[in-house]
Design a protein around this motif. Structure first.
Motif, PDB file in Angstrom:
ATOM      1  N   LEU A 173       0.820  -1.212   0.000  1.00 30.29           N
ATOM      2  CA  LEU A 173       0.000   0.000   0.000  1.00 30.29           C
ATOM      3  C   LEU A 173       0.853   1.262   0.000  1.00 30.29           C
ATOM      4  CD1 LEU A 173      -2.870  -1.000   2.459  1.00 30.29           C
ATOM      5  CD2 LEU A 173      -2.731  -1.289  -0.018  1.00 30.29           C
ATOM      6  N   PHE A 174       2.100   1.139   0.410  1.00 25.05           N
ATOM      7  CA  PHE A 174       3.023   2.265   0.368  1.00 25.05           C
ATOM      8  C   PHE A 174       3.232   2.748  -1.067  1.00 25.05           C
ATOM      9  CE2 PHE A 174       7.324   4.094   0.233  1.00 25.05           C
ATOM     10  CZ  PHE A 174       7.237   5.016   1.270  1.00 25.05           C
ATOM     11  N   TYR A 175       3.076   1.832  -2.030  1.00 25.10           N
ATOM     12  CA  TYR A 175       3.315   2.167  -3.434  1.00 25.10           C
ATOM     13  C   TYR A 175       2.019   2.325  -4.235  1.00 25.10           C
ATOM     14  CZ  TYR A 175       7.752   0.133  -1.921  1.00 25.10           C
ATOM     15  OH  TYR A 175       8.895  -0.163  -1.222  1.00 25.10           O
ATOM     16  N   ALA A 176       0.896   2.419  -3.540  1.00 29.95           N
ATOM     17  CA  ALA A 176      -0.405   2.429  -4.218  1.00 29.95           C
ATOM     18  C   ALA A 176      -0.562   3.610  -5.172  1.00 29.95           C
ATOM     19  CB  ALA A 176      -1.526   2.440  -3.194  1.00 29.95           C
ATOM     20  N   ASP A 177      -0.005   4.770  -4.839  1.00 29.79           N
ATOM     21  CA  ASP A 177      -0.112   5.934  -5.719  1.00 29.79           C
ATOM     22  C   ASP A 177       0.852   5.853  -6.892  1.00 29.79           C
ATOM     23  OD1 ASP A 177      -2.058   6.992  -4.109  1.00 29.79           O
ATOM     24  OD2 ASP A 177      -0.671   8.246  -2.951  1.00 29.79           O
ATOM     25  N   GLU A 178       1.925   5.093  -6.717  1.00 29.13           N
ATOM     26  CA  GLU A 178       2.939   4.993  -7.764  1.00 29.13           C
ATOM     27  C   GLU A 178       2.557   3.968  -8.828  1.00 29.13           C
ATOM     28  OE1 GLU A 178       7.805   4.888  -8.035  1.00 29.13           O
ATOM     29  OE2 GLU A 178       6.783   4.921  -6.104  1.00 29.13           O
ATOM     30  N   VAL A 179       2.076   2.813  -8.398  1.00 30.02           N
ATOM     31  CA  VAL A 179       1.639   1.760  -9.315  1.00 30.02           C
ATOM     32  C   VAL A 179       0.254   1.292  -8.878  1.00 30.02           C
ATOM     33  CG1 VAL A 179       2.124  -0.494 -10.332  1.00 30.02           C
ATOM     34  CG2 VAL A 179       4.023   1.004  -9.693  1.00 30.02           C
ATOM     35  N   PRO A 180      -0.786   1.677  -9.586  1.00 32.16           N
ATOM     36  CA  PRO A 180      -2.142   1.255  -9.190  1.00 32.16           C
ATOM     37  C   PRO A 180      -2.277  -0.270  -9.224  1.00 32.16           C
ATOM     38  CG  PRO A 180      -2.217   3.038 -10.803  1.00 32.16           C
ATOM     39  CD  PRO A 180      -0.797   2.566 -10.748  1.00 32.16           C
ATOM     40  N   HIS A 181      -2.898  -0.806  -8.185  1.00 33.40           N
ATOM     41  CA  HIS A 181      -3.121  -2.251  -8.118  1.00 33.40           C
ATOM     42  C   HIS A 181      -4.208  -2.533  -7.094  1.00 33.40           C
ATOM     43  CE1 HIS A 181      -0.132  -1.405  -4.940  1.00 33.40           C
ATOM     44  NE2 HIS A 181      -0.663  -2.434  -4.294  1.00 33.40           N
ATOM     45  N   ASP A 182      -4.760  -3.729  -7.170  1.00 37.33           N
ATOM     46  CA  ASP A 182      -5.719  -4.199  -6.180  1.00 37.33           C
ATOM     47  C   ASP A 182      -5.016  -5.168  -5.238  1.00 37.33           C
ATOM     48  OD1 ASP A 182      -7.654  -2.662  -7.393  1.00 37.33           O
ATOM     49  OD2 ASP A 182      -8.458  -4.310  -8.587  1.00 37.33           O
ATOM     50  N   HIS A 183      -5.432  -5.177  -3.997  1.00 34.61           N
ATOM     51  CA  HIS A 183      -4.615  -5.742  -2.922  1.00 34.61           C
ATOM     52  C   HIS A 183      -5.430  -6.675  -2.031  1.00 34.61           C
ATOM     53  CE1 HIS A 183      -3.340  -5.305   1.342  1.00 34.61           C
ATOM     54  NE2 HIS A 183      -2.119  -5.343   0.867  1.00 34.61           N
ATOM     55  N   VAL A 184      -4.800  -7.769  -1.608  1.00 39.11           N
ATOM     56  CA  VAL A 184      -5.398  -8.618  -0.577  1.00 39.11           C
ATOM     57  C   VAL A 184      -4.284  -9.072   0.361  1.00 39.11           C
ATOM     58  CG1 VAL A 184      -5.139 -10.780  -1.892  1.00 39.11           C
ATOM     59  CG2 VAL A 184      -6.908 -10.603  -0.136  1.00 39.11           C
ATOM     60  N   ASN A 185      -4.602  -9.154   1.625  1.00 40.01           N
ATOM     61  CA  ASN A 185      -3.647  -9.604   2.635  1.00 40.01           C
ATOM     62  C   ASN A 185      -3.791 -11.092   2.908  1.00 40.01           C
ATOM     63  OD1 ASN A 185      -1.700  -7.920   3.859  1.00 40.01           O
ATOM     64  ND2 ASN A 185      -3.306  -6.692   4.817  1.00 40.01           N
ATOM     65  N   ILE A 186      -2.667 -11.784   3.031  1.00 35.66           N
ATOM     66  CA  ILE A 186      -2.638 -13.126   3.620  1.00 35.66           C
ATOM     67  C   ILE A 186      -1.729 -13.033   4.838  1.00 35.66           C
ATOM     68  CG2 ILE A 186      -1.902 -15.520   3.363  1.00 35.66           C
ATOM     69  CD1 ILE A 186      -2.679 -15.430   0.479  1.00 35.66           C
ATOM     70  N   THR A 187      -2.326 -13.031   6.011  1.00 41.35           N
ATOM     71  CA  THR A 187      -1.554 -12.956   7.248  1.00 41.35           C
ATOM     72  C   THR A 187      -2.194 -13.864   8.292  1.00 41.35           C
ATOM     73  OG1 THR A 187      -2.848 -11.045   7.987  1.00 41.35           O
ATOM     74  CG2 THR A 187      -0.764 -10.584   6.868  1.00 41.35           C
ATOM     75  N   ARG A 188      -1.382 -14.281   9.224  1.00 43.59           N
ATOM     76  CA  ARG A 188      -1.805 -15.105  10.372  1.00 43.59           C
ATOM     77  C   ARG A 188      -2.216 -16.524   9.990  1.00 43.59           C
ATOM     78  NH1 ARG A 188      -3.956  -9.973  11.357  1.00 43.59           N
ATOM     79  NH2 ARG A 188      -2.951  -8.914  13.098  1.00 43.59           N
ATOM     80  N   ASP A 189      -2.146 -16.855   8.723  1.00 43.31           N
ATOM     81  CA  ASP A 189      -2.388 -18.234   8.275  1.00 43.31           C
ATOM     82  C   ASP A 189      -1.804 -18.360   6.877  1.00 43.31           C
ATOM     83  OD1 ASP A 189      -3.171 -20.748   7.530  1.00 43.31           O
ATOM     84  OD2 ASP A 189      -5.304 -20.459   7.948  1.00 43.31           O
ATOM     85  N   TYR A 190      -0.686 -19.078   6.773  1.00 42.17           N
ATOM     86  CA  TYR A 190       0.067 -19.121   5.518  1.00 42.17           C
ATOM     87  C   TYR A 190      -0.047 -20.468   4.818  1.00 42.17           C
ATOM     88  CZ  TYR A 190       1.862 -14.890   7.631  1.00 42.17           C
ATOM     89  OH  TYR A 190       1.952 -13.640   8.215  1.00 42.17           O
TER      90      TYR A 190
END
Length: 204
Positions: free
Chosen positions: A56-73
């Motif tokens: 998300l730090f780069y969301a303004d630089e390169v537009p993309h859609d995002h999903v988190n995978i955390t706490r269960d890998y």
């Protein structure tokens, strides 16, 4: 023509692995490459993030859609995310970073092997059988996807134990870096690159 048909160049999708130590520039480099592929395909970028919203730090630089995978890998989590991205019509998927599927706790492949190892009748060899099948299923999903797929691997210090010639004591010595993941899977990618702390990139 029977069983065989004339071979013709197909619209092959990229399977790329970017490996680097923390701070090497894996995430942003993956996004830049994905952006170029996205423009060629005319389709958006899906970003599968195991780094707690790092992309998300780069969301303004390169537009993309995002999903988190955390706490269960668990490998199935990554498979489900890729299937959903493909179904939704994305042209490029990034998994950042794929190391979590191997070494993440809980339910990364190594952790699953430890869990199976505690069951009756399991040993250090047999405990890997089921987790590695799950791991192989993820690679099959990556390989068969109709999207370009870019993955990153984290690199960690590689260490060996030696005896100090002067004192005779056992010492731990750094011998460079190694990937935090499955080296066998890493060899299957079409393009594999390594980045250093100056963000230089080399094909390996």
């Amino acid at each position: 023509m029977g069983l065989f048909q004339k071979a013709e160049r197909a619209n092959v999708k990229l399977r790329m692995l970017i490996q680097a130590a923390s701070g090497g520039g894996k995430s942003l480099t993956a996004l830049y490459i994905a952006q170029a592929l996205s423009e060629l395909e005319g389709k958006p970028i899906a970003f599968i993030d195991t780094e707690h919203d790092a992309s998300l730090f780069y969301a303004d630089e390169v537009p993309h859609d995002h999903v988190n995978i955390t706490r269960d890998y668990h490998p199935d989590k990554f498979i489900a995310a890729l299937k959903e991205a493909e179904k939704a019509g994305y042209g490029v998927a990034i998994i950042d970073n794929l190391s979590a599927e191997w070494s993440g706790v809980p339910n990364g492949v190594s952790d699953l092997a430890d869990q199976f190892g505690k069951k009756p009748g399991m040993n250090d060899f047999t405990k890997w059988k089921i987790p590695k099948k799950m791991h192989a299923a993820l690679w099959e999903e990556i390989k068969s996807s109709n999207m370009h797929v870019i993955c990153t691997y984290w690199m960690k210090p590689a260490r060996v134990m030696d005896k100090d010639s002067n004192t005779g004591r056992t010492v731990i010595r750094d011998i460079g870096l190694q990937i935090d993941g499955d080296e066998q899977l890493a060899k299957f990618f079409d393009l594999r690159v390594e980045m250093d702390q100056e963000h230089s990139l080399r094909i390996i």
